[in-house]
Design a protein around this motif. Structure first.
Motif, PDB file in Angstrom:
ATOM      1  N   LEU A 138      40.607  52.250  26.849  1.00  0.00           N
ATOM      2  CA  LEU A 138      41.951  51.703  27.533  1.00  0.00           C
ATOM      3  C   LEU A 138      42.802  52.744  27.824  1.00  0.00           C
ATOM      4  O   LEU A 138      43.555  52.420  28.672  1.00  0.00           O
ATOM      5  CB  LEU A 138      42.327  50.543  26.630  1.00  0.00           C
ATOM      6  N   GLU A 139      43.161  53.702  26.956  1.00  0.00           N
ATOM      7  CA  GLU A 139      44.000  54.475  27.173  1.00  0.00           C
ATOM      8  C   GLU A 139      43.842  55.662  28.274  1.00  0.00           C
ATOM      9  O   GLU A 139      44.963  55.584  28.870  1.00  0.00           O
ATOM     10  CB  GLU A 139      44.244  55.491  25.838  1.00  0.00           C
ATOM     11  N   GLN A 140      42.563  55.689  28.727  1.00  0.00           N
ATOM     12  CA  GLN A 140      42.103  56.732  30.013  1.00  0.00           C
ATOM     13  C   GLN A 140      42.369  55.830  31.026  1.00  0.00           C
ATOM     14  O   GLN A 140      42.766  56.291  32.013  1.00  0.00           O
ATOM     15  CB  GLN A 140      40.939  57.312  29.452  1.00  0.00           C
ATOM     16  N   LEU A 141      41.770  54.500  30.920  1.00  0.00           N
ATOM     17  CA  LEU A 141      41.718  53.822  31.988  1.00  0.00           C
ATOM     18  C   LEU A 141      43.183  53.425  32.707  1.00  0.00           C
ATOM     19  O   LEU A 141      43.546  53.323  33.835  1.00  0.00           O
ATOM     20  CB  LEU A 141      41.089  52.611  31.913  1.00  0.00           C
ATOM     21  N   ALA A 142      44.033  53.366  31.671  1.00  0.00           N
ATOM     22  CA  ALA A 142      45.407  53.065  32.123  1.00  0.00           C
ATOM     23  C   ALA A 142      46.078  54.290  32.651  1.00  0.00           C
ATOM     24  O   ALA A 142      47.145  53.932  33.053  1.00  0.00           O
ATOM     25  CB  ALA A 142      46.383  52.457  30.700  1.00  0.00           C
ATOM     26  N   LYS A 143      45.835  55.486  32.631  1.00  0.00           N
ATOM     27  CA  LYS A 143      46.138  56.542  33.126  1.00  0.00           C
ATOM     28  C   LYS A 143      46.016  56.398  34.637  1.00  0.00           C
ATOM     29  O   LYS A 143      46.716  56.909  35.411  1.00  0.00           O
ATOM     30  CB  LYS A 143      45.709  57.941  32.814  1.00  0.00           C
ATOM     31  N   VAL A 144      44.923  55.564  35.172  1.00  0.00           N
ATOM     32  CA  VAL A 144      44.732  55.556  36.468  1.00  0.00           C
ATOM     33  C   VAL A 144      45.053  54.077  37.436  1.00  0.00           C
ATOM     34  O   VAL A 144      45.048  53.923  38.302  1.00  0.00           O
ATOM     35  CB  VAL A 144      43.278  55.915  37.125  1.00  0.00           C
ATOM     36  N   CYS A 145      45.182  53.028  36.342  1.00  0.00           N
ATOM     37  CA  CYS A 145      45.433  51.804  36.882  1.00  0.00           C
ATOM     38  C   CYS A 145      46.264  50.849  35.747  1.00  0.00           C
ATOM     39  O   CYS A 145      45.859  51.249  34.491  1.00  0.00           O
ATOM     40  CB  CYS A 145      44.327  50.925  37.525  1.00  0.00           C
ATOM     41  N   HIS A 146      46.755  49.861  35.828  1.00  0.00           N
ATOM     42  CA  HIS A 146      47.153  49.028  34.866  1.00  0.00           C
ATOM     43  C   HIS A 146      46.050  47.997  34.352  1.00  0.00           C
ATOM     44  O   HIS A 146      45.186  47.687  35.171  1.00  0.00           O
ATOM     45  CB  HIS A 146      48.356  48.035  35.509  1.00  0.00           C
ATOM     46  N   VAL A 147      46.160  47.842  32.927  1.00  0.00           N
ATOM     47  CA  VAL A 147      45.007  47.306  32.400  1.00  0.00           C
ATOM     48  C   VAL A 147      45.587  46.047  31.786  1.00  0.00           C
ATOM     49  O   VAL A 147      46.663  46.169  30.953  1.00  0.00           O
ATOM     50  CB  VAL A 147      44.290  48.130  31.324  1.00  0.00           C
ATOM     51  N   THR A 148      44.845  45.008  31.753  1.00  0.00           N
ATOM     52  CA  THR A 148      45.105  43.722  30.875  1.00  0.00           C
ATOM     53  C   THR A 148      43.878  43.523  30.111  1.00  0.00           C
ATOM     54  O   THR A 148      42.907  43.020  30.352  1.00  0.00           O
ATOM     55  CB  THR A 148      45.315  42.628  31.875  1.00  0.00           C
ATOM     56  N   VAL A 149      44.305  43.293  28.566  1.00  0.00           N
ATOM     57  CA  VAL A 149      43.364  42.981  27.708  1.00  0.00           C
ATOM     58  C   VAL A 149      43.393  41.545  27.424  1.00  0.00           C
ATOM     59  O   VAL A 149      44.590  41.221  27.172  1.00  0.00           O
ATOM     60  CB  VAL A 149      43.502  43.888  26.409  1.00  0.00           C
ATOM     61  N   VAL A 150      42.245  40.828  27.222  1.00  0.00           N
ATOM     62  CA  VAL A 150      42.314  39.239  26.740  1.00  0.00           C
ATOM     63  C   VAL A 150      41.438  39.389  25.533  1.00  0.00           C
ATOM     64  O   VAL A 150      40.273  39.625  25.706  1.00  0.00           O
ATOM     65  CB  VAL A 150      41.735  38.538  27.962  1.00  0.00           C
ATOM     66  N   CYS A 151      41.991  38.652  24.618  1.00  0.00           N
ATOM     67  CA  CYS A 151      41.121  38.240  23.422  1.00  0.00           C
ATOM     68  C   CYS A 151      41.900  37.108  22.811  1.00  0.00           C
ATOM     69  O   CYS A 151      42.912  37.021  22.872  1.00  0.00           O
ATOM     70  CB  CYS A 151      40.629  39.394  22.665  1.00  0.00           C
ATOM     71  N   ALA A 152      41.307  36.800  21.544  1.00  0.00           N
ATOM     72  CA  ALA A 152      41.915  36.001  20.518  1.00  0.00           C
ATOM     73  C   ALA A 152      42.883  36.720  19.772  1.00  0.00           C
ATOM     74  O   ALA A 152      43.025  37.646  19.604  1.00  0.00           O
ATOM     75  CB  ALA A 152      41.044  35.272  19.594  1.00  0.00           C
ATOM     76  N   GLN A 153      44.232  36.025  19.504  1.00  0.00           N
ATOM     77  CA  GLN A 153      45.190  36.440  18.819  1.00  0.00           C
ATOM     78  C   GLN A 153      44.996  36.285  17.497  1.00  0.00           C
ATOM     79  O   GLN A 153      45.891  35.103  16.840  1.00  0.00           O
ATOM     80  CB  GLN A 153      46.459  35.875  19.473  1.00  0.00           C
ATOM     81  N   GLU A 154      44.314  37.020  16.749  1.00  0.00           N
ATOM     82  CA  GLU A 154      43.923  36.694  15.427  1.00  0.00           C
ATOM     83  C   GLU A 154      45.334  37.347  14.370  1.00  0.00           C
ATOM     84  O   GLU A 154      45.411  36.855  13.380  1.00  0.00           O
ATOM     85  CB  GLU A 154      42.571  37.325  14.788  1.00  0.00           C
TER      86      GLU A 154
END
Length: 383
Positions: free
Chosen positions: A18-34
């Motif tokens: 995610l850190e490296q991907l965020a350097k080239v585009c915006h990223v959204t993570v979806v999961c349960a909020q535990e």
């Protein structure tokens, strides 16, 4: 958009990606909020959207999660959805198809149906096939897993790929490395010296991990090899602790240590790593131990045959073969030269083939290749 079921998957495997991907585009993570800690550890440029995706089958909750994913995808207009883990894959690939998301990518990291029989196996296998059908692209985290999925006709050959040498995230070579001082401290804390041989298991305590087989093999091996000890590290998912304690009555050299957030400490202290699983997608803990210079004893199943180079970085045994496992434990306990040579080879292999930077770079290159020039907005957000 990256979709998983629970925050632990993100924390354990996906943060470097995610850190490296965020350097080239915006990223959204979806999961349960535990818990509330996920937002705090997400890299800069990564958004979070909670959707209650449950690992266990729950028809009402699953329907709500599917509805929530469809609504989110339609509102945000993602052009790429990347799912990891079975339930997240099923719900997000269905939602992405309904929402007409153009690029739908799922990564298989193991098949829960591989050890099942009858109707449960058939149903779960069909659900994986449905994931592959809804996806436009499929990845597996090992070549042997890809071969298994192809042989079981879960996915067609033109649709699935393995990046590099496999693995979902590679291994952090700064975190997992030989550390003589840490080795001394941990062994001293546990009451062991230089002459003791520590076998280590790290993982969830359940029957599919083969932990009961390992305990049985250890009891056989340690009856003849008095310098052998076994450390079992991980959360007890199936209430196996009382079973193991009953099996090991009178043996003071088996330690159940519970879960840990610092497995590298035990790996630095260990002499041989054991993973006698009945099913695995890859076996990331094996290459983590390898990076610490620790060879492996593992079952010869798909996934683990990629993580262990038999006879060089460790030894493979037939799945469920307790006697063979016991003999291997005895051999490693008796032969320090074997532990040293295989451990050195295992570390070199981990560094050459599975360094986190190399694995993550291949993943980001694959994603950006799929997206082409459409890198504005969120991950694949359409202009």
């Amino acid at each position: 958009m990256v979709v998983v079921a629970v925050p632990m998957t993100v924390k354990a495997f996906l943060l470097p990606y995610l850190e490296q991907l965020a350097k080239v585009c915006h990223v959204t993570v979806v999961c349960a909020q535990e818990d509330g800690a996920l937002r705090e550890v997400l890299p800069a440029g990564v958004d979070f959207r909670p959707v209650d995706i449950r690992r266990a089958i729950s028809p009402l909750a699953d329907a709500r999660a599917l509805t929530g994913l469809i609504g989110l995808m339609r509102a945000e207009k993602f052009s790429l959805v990347h799912s990891v883990t079975p339930k997240a894959g099923l719900l997000s690939m269905l939602a992405a198809l309904v929402s007409e998301t153009p690029i739908r990518l799922h990564m298989f990291t193991g098949q829960v149906w591989a050890t099942k029989r009858g109707v449960p196996r058939w149903v779960l296998k069909k659900l994986d096939a449905l994931i592959a059908l809804c996806a436009t692209h499929v990845l597996a985290d090992s070549r042997s897993q890809m071969a298994y999925l192809l042989s079981e006709k879960v996915v067609c050959s033109g649709k699935i790929n393995v990046l590099g040498n496999g693995s979902i995230s590679g291994v952090d070579l700064q975190r997992f490395r030989p550390d003589p001082e840490l080795r001394r401290r941990v062994r001293s804390r546990l009451g062991y010296g230089d002459d003791d041989v520590l076998a280590l298991f790290v993982g969830r305590l359940n029957r599919d991990k083969g932990v009961l087989d390992l305990v049985q093999a250890f009891l056989l091996a340690s009856a003849e090899q008095g310098n052998l000890a076994l450390l079992v590290v991980g959360p007890d998912e199936e209430g196996l602790r009382p079973v193991i304690e009953a099996m090991a009555t009178g043996n003071s050299r088996l330690h159940l240590l519970g879960g840990t957030s610092t497995p590298e400490e035990y790996m630095a202290a260990a002499d041989v790593f054991c993973l006698p699983s009945y099913r695995e997608g890859f076996g990331s803990v094996i290459i983590e131990a390898a990076a610490c210079g620790v060879p492996a004893i593992a079952s010869a199943i798909y996934g683990l045959t990629d993580a262990v180079e038999d006879g060089k970085s460790g030894c493979l045994h037939p799945v469920g073969d307790v006697m063979r496992m016991a003999r291997l434990l005895q051999q490693f306990a008796r032969e320090p030269g074997l532990r040293t040579s295989m451990g050195a080879y295992a570390r070199q292999r981990a560094m050459a083939d599975f360094a986190s930077g190399t694995v993550v770079a291949a993943q980001v290159e694959f994603i950006t290749g799929l997206l082409g020039g459409a890198l504005g907005g969120r991950v694949g957000a359409q202009e």
